[in-house]
Motif scaffolding. Structure first.
Motif, PDB file in Angstrom:
ATOM      1  N   PRO A  95     112.016  24.404 146.114  1.00 19.15           N
ATOM      2  CA  PRO A  95     110.637  23.825 146.353  1.00 19.15           C
ATOM      3  C   PRO A  95     109.710  24.144 147.389  1.00 19.15           C
ATOM      4  CG  PRO A  95     113.089  22.646 146.581  1.00 19.15           C
ATOM      5  CD  PRO A  95     113.301  24.313 146.364  1.00 19.15           C
ATOM      6  N   THR A 116     109.004  15.259 135.312  1.00 23.62           N
ATOM      7  CA  THR A 116     110.090  14.246 135.846  1.00 23.62           C
ATOM      8  C   THR A 116     111.115  13.827 134.897  1.00 23.62           C
ATOM      9  OG1 THR A 116     108.544  12.450 135.349  1.00 23.62           O
ATOM     10  CG2 THR A 116     108.390  13.456 137.585  1.00 23.62           C
ATOM     11  N   TRP A 221     103.378  13.702 144.071  1.00 23.14           N
ATOM     12  CA  TRP A 221     104.760  14.179 144.408  1.00 23.14           C
ATOM     13  C   TRP A 221     105.600  13.389 145.074  1.00 23.14           C
ATOM     14  CZ3 TRP A 221     104.968  19.130 142.456  1.00 23.14           C
ATOM     15  CH2 TRP A 221     105.805  20.109 142.769  1.00 23.14           C
ATOM     16  N   GLU A 222     105.119  12.955 146.214  1.00 28.28           N
ATOM     17  CA  GLU A 222     106.183  11.680 146.949  1.00 28.28           C
ATOM     18  C   GLU A 222     106.499  10.720 146.215  1.00 28.28           C
ATOM     19  OE1 GLU A 222     107.471  12.776 149.689  1.00 28.28           O
ATOM     20  OE2 GLU A 222     106.322  14.730 149.470  1.00 28.28           O
ATOM     21  N   ARG A 225     109.350  11.639 143.910  1.00 27.10           N
ATOM     22  CA  ARG A 225     110.368  11.891 144.591  1.00 27.10           C
ATOM     23  C   ARG A 225     111.341  10.208 144.956  1.00 27.10           C
ATOM     24  NH1 ARG A 225     111.827  16.132 147.726  1.00 27.10           N
ATOM     25  NH2 ARG A 225     110.255  17.630 147.571  1.00 27.10           N
ATOM     26  N   SER A 226     110.380   9.274 145.230  1.00 23.38           N
ATOM     27  CA  SER A 226     111.011   8.148 145.760  1.00 23.38           C
ATOM     28  C   SER A 226     111.225   7.022 144.510  1.00 23.38           C
ATOM     29  CB  SER A 226     110.062   7.442 146.685  1.00 23.38           C
ATOM     30  OG  SER A 226     108.939   7.160 146.274  1.00 23.38           O
ATOM     31  N   ARG A 229     113.201   9.714 140.797  1.00 23.33           N
ATOM     32  CA  ARG A 229     114.165  10.342 140.938  1.00 23.33           C
ATOM     33  C   ARG A 229     114.032  12.089 140.814  1.00 23.33           C
ATOM     34  NH1 ARG A 229     115.834   6.818 137.895  1.00 23.33           N
ATOM     35  NH2 ARG A 229     115.610   7.837 135.953  1.00 23.33           N
ATOM     36  N   PHE A 230     112.780  12.596 141.253  1.00 20.08           N
ATOM     37  CA  PHE A 230     112.075  13.895 141.145  1.00 20.08           C
ATOM     38  C   PHE A 230     112.902  14.804 142.329  1.00 20.08           C
ATOM     39  CE2 PHE A 230     108.613  16.692 142.769  1.00 20.08           C
ATOM     40  CZ  PHE A 230     109.064  17.649 141.696  1.00 20.08           C
ATOM     41  N   ASP A 231     113.458  15.963 141.929  1.00 22.40           N
ATOM     42  CA  ASP A 231     114.235  16.759 142.837  1.00 22.40           C
ATOM     43  C   ASP A 231     113.272  17.667 143.680  1.00 22.40           C
ATOM     44  OD1 ASP A 231     113.506  18.721 141.030  1.00 22.40           O
ATOM     45  OD2 ASP A 231     115.660  18.937 140.241  1.00 22.40           O
ATOM     46  N   GLY A 232     111.868  17.655 143.605  1.00 26.15           N
ATOM     47  CA  GLY A 232     111.219  18.447 144.306  1.00 26.15           C
ATOM     48  C   GLY A 232     111.036  19.963 143.669  1.00 26.15           C
TER      49      GLY A 232
END
Length: 410
Positions: A95, A116, A221-222, A225-226, A229-232
């Protein structure tokens, strides 16, 4: 009171040479220019054309070169991409790999996108088969600057919208989703991504350097994630670096972005346009030197010819000055000064004329006008040097004339 004249022309014990101040020599040098204005103007025109040619033959190719360099740079001569190798199980980039790439000295910008692995629909009542081929990518807010992309309408993702369900469409994705542009004042369109509604805030122009972006839906990007279900872990790292160091950056990039497994990182090779750009720079440099040399040679010959004719026509003046006490050094200084002043005036006019011509032509061709400072400096300095060299032989020839010889042949 008795006044005893001082002998200046003879060589007796009581004689002293007449000394002239620099301003007096300058005045004598300007005498010929003031009394023969038309000939002086034509002579200065000769050297000005030579210097103007020097400015034009360097300025116009330099302007053309800058326009060409700009077009070649737009082809990604300073860009690299790093992606994980395709293998099973899949390899993931750390990451923090983007931040590590940004720390490489010659790197000027770095950003990333990440797949994603989600589906995008125009609404919640359509099937995924209608939009096969579109990819939903998590994107950093600095992506556009790194890949030289432009927003066609609306706006791009920013720090304020990174955490919200907003999206920006590539040109192909926008066409397939039926959202060609964002119109201010109208209702904002929405798309359906992995059972979440995302508001479309912008549409990109075509991105020839990164065609995958054209077929993508970019989300923050954020927000990825929220909501998705993106892992970074980024899947593509884009970076820009100084062109002169692009190969060196490519060599160290794999070990930088993935120190544990540098062998699984694939880095694109520098653009072929970079080699073309470097070859073009060397070709133009050689052309500059050749054309500038020819221009200066022509100008020097013109001034020398003018000064030789001036000496032949002004023998009576030389004879009178010698008879009145002027020595050979003063005659040499007079004609040499006249030659230098004449060339200097022509040089100034040539610099001005060449600069105006370069700007006019470059503007007409829609090129960025470029007048190299070295050409302007070399042009004026070259005019002075040419004046000295061109006036050297005529001034020596004038100084060798005796008063009787000069008056007898006048």
């Amino acid at each position: 009171m008795t006044i005893t004249p001082t002998r200046t022309a003879g060589r007796g014990a009581g004689s002293r040479p007449v000394r002239l101040a620099p301003l007096d020599i300058l005045g004598l040098g300007l005498l010929g220019i003031r009394t023969r204005k038309v000939r002086a103007a034509l002579s200065a025109l000769g050297i000005s054309i030579g210097i103007a040619t020097l400015i034009v033959v360097t300025g116009i190719p330099a302007s053309s070169q800058k326009a060409l360099m700009r077009e070649l740079s737009a082809l990604g001569t300073d860009m690299l991409q790093a992606v994980p190798a395709r293998q099973d199980p899949p390899v993931l980039l750390p990451p923090e790999s983007v931040d590590m790439a940004r720390r490489i000295g010659p790197v000027t910008a770095a950003s990333a996108v990440a797949n994603t692995h989600t589906e995008v629909l125009r609404n919640d009542r359509q099937g995924a088969a209608d939009y096969t081929g579109l990819t939903v990518l998590a994107s950093r807010s600095d992506l556009l600057r790194t890949i030289n992309a432009q927003v066609g309408s609306g706006q791009f993702l920013s720090a304020d919208t990174q955490s919200f369900p907003t999206a920006v469409l590539g040109s192909v994705a926008a066409s397939r989703l039926g959202i060609p542009k964002i119109t201010p004042g109208q209702s904002t369109p929405q798309i359906y991504v992995d059972r979440h509604w995302f508001t479309v805030i912008g549409v990109l122009e075509k991105t020839p350097l990164s065609p995958d972006i054209d077929r993508s839906v970019l989300v923050g990007w954020e927000a990825a994630r929220s909501l998705l279900r993106f892992d970074g872990h980024p899947t593509v790292i884009y970076l820009k670096a100084k062109e002169s160091r692009i190969e060196a950056v490519r060599d160290v990039l794999p070990a930088t972005v993935n120190p544990e497994l540098p062998g699984v990182v694939q880095v694109s090779r520098p653009s072929d346009a970079l080699a073309a750009k470097r070859a073009t720079e060397s070709t133009f440099s050689a052309l500059f030197l050749g054309l500038a040399g020819v221009a200066l040679l022509v100008g020097g010959i013109g001034v020398a010819n003018t000064m030789v004719i001036s000496v032949l026509e002004r023998r009576r003046e030389i004879g009178l000055r010698r008879a009145l006490g002027a020595n050979r050094g003063q005659i040499r200084a007079q004609f040499l000064t006249e030659s230098v002043v004449l060339s200097g005036l022509g040089g100034l006019a040539g610099v001005a004329l060449g600069t105006l011509a370069t700007y006019a032509y470059a503007t007409h061709q829609h090129w960025p006008p470029v007048v190299p400072l070295t050409s302007v400096t070399a042009g004026f300095a070259g005019a002075i040097l040419i004046g000295m060299l061109a006036g050297l032989y005529p001034s020596v020839r004038a100084a060798r004339l005796t008063p009787t010889e000069a008056l007898a042949t006048a």
